[in-house]
Design an enzyme around this catalytic site. Sequence first.
Site, PDB file in Angstrom:
ATOM      1  CG  HIS A  53      -1.955  -1.016   1.246  1.00  0.00           C
ATOM      2  ND1 HIS A  53      -3.063  -0.943   2.062  1.00  0.00           N
ATOM      3  CD2 HIS A  53      -2.094  -2.171   0.533  1.00  0.00           C
ATOM      4  CE1 HIS A  53      -3.837  -1.987   1.854  1.00  0.00           C
ATOM      5  NE2 HIS A  53      -3.261  -2.760   0.938  1.00  0.00           N
ATOM      6  CD  GLU A  55      -1.983   4.147   3.256  1.00  0.00           C
ATOM      7  OE1 GLU A  55      -1.715   3.523   2.195  1.00  0.00           O
ATOM      8  OE2 GLU A  55      -3.125   4.152   3.752  1.00  0.00           O
TER       9      GLU A  55
END
EC number: 3.5.4.33
Length: 156
Positions: A53, A55
Amino acid sequence: MRFRSHMDLALAEARAAAMRGEVPVGAVVVAPGGSVVASAGNRTRELCDPTAHAEILALRAACRAAGSERLPDHDLYVTLEPCAMCATALSFARISRLYYGAADPKSGGVAAGARVFAHPQCHHVPEIYDGLSAREAETLLRDFFVARRLPGGDAP
């Protein structure tokens, strides 16, 4: 120090992710003083990695740059409310402030779903600011999924 949003860079990362066929989410880690130390977009399909992801990728790069698994006093800007996995990683990294754009009522882990930061087991809770560039982030996501559902689209 005056507040300066880095959501434009996160949105640029999200657009780049969409161009790669990834769900358009982008993230930016900002050091104390306001310098960008890492940015990333989703790469789960490209890397065949469910943890890739935006992040997580941005946190990994920022931690490498800092030479530490902790990022105290760092901020994270992300175009979509982090999922439970990403929210937990933000807590472990000791991110100081989380800024996110679009809410994610289906898979969010901050204001929806798991609400990771509300659990007593959560050792660190960042300051949370939501809704930054939310409309643009929502439009980017909606357009991506609409295009995927059209005949000939590559539905994830």
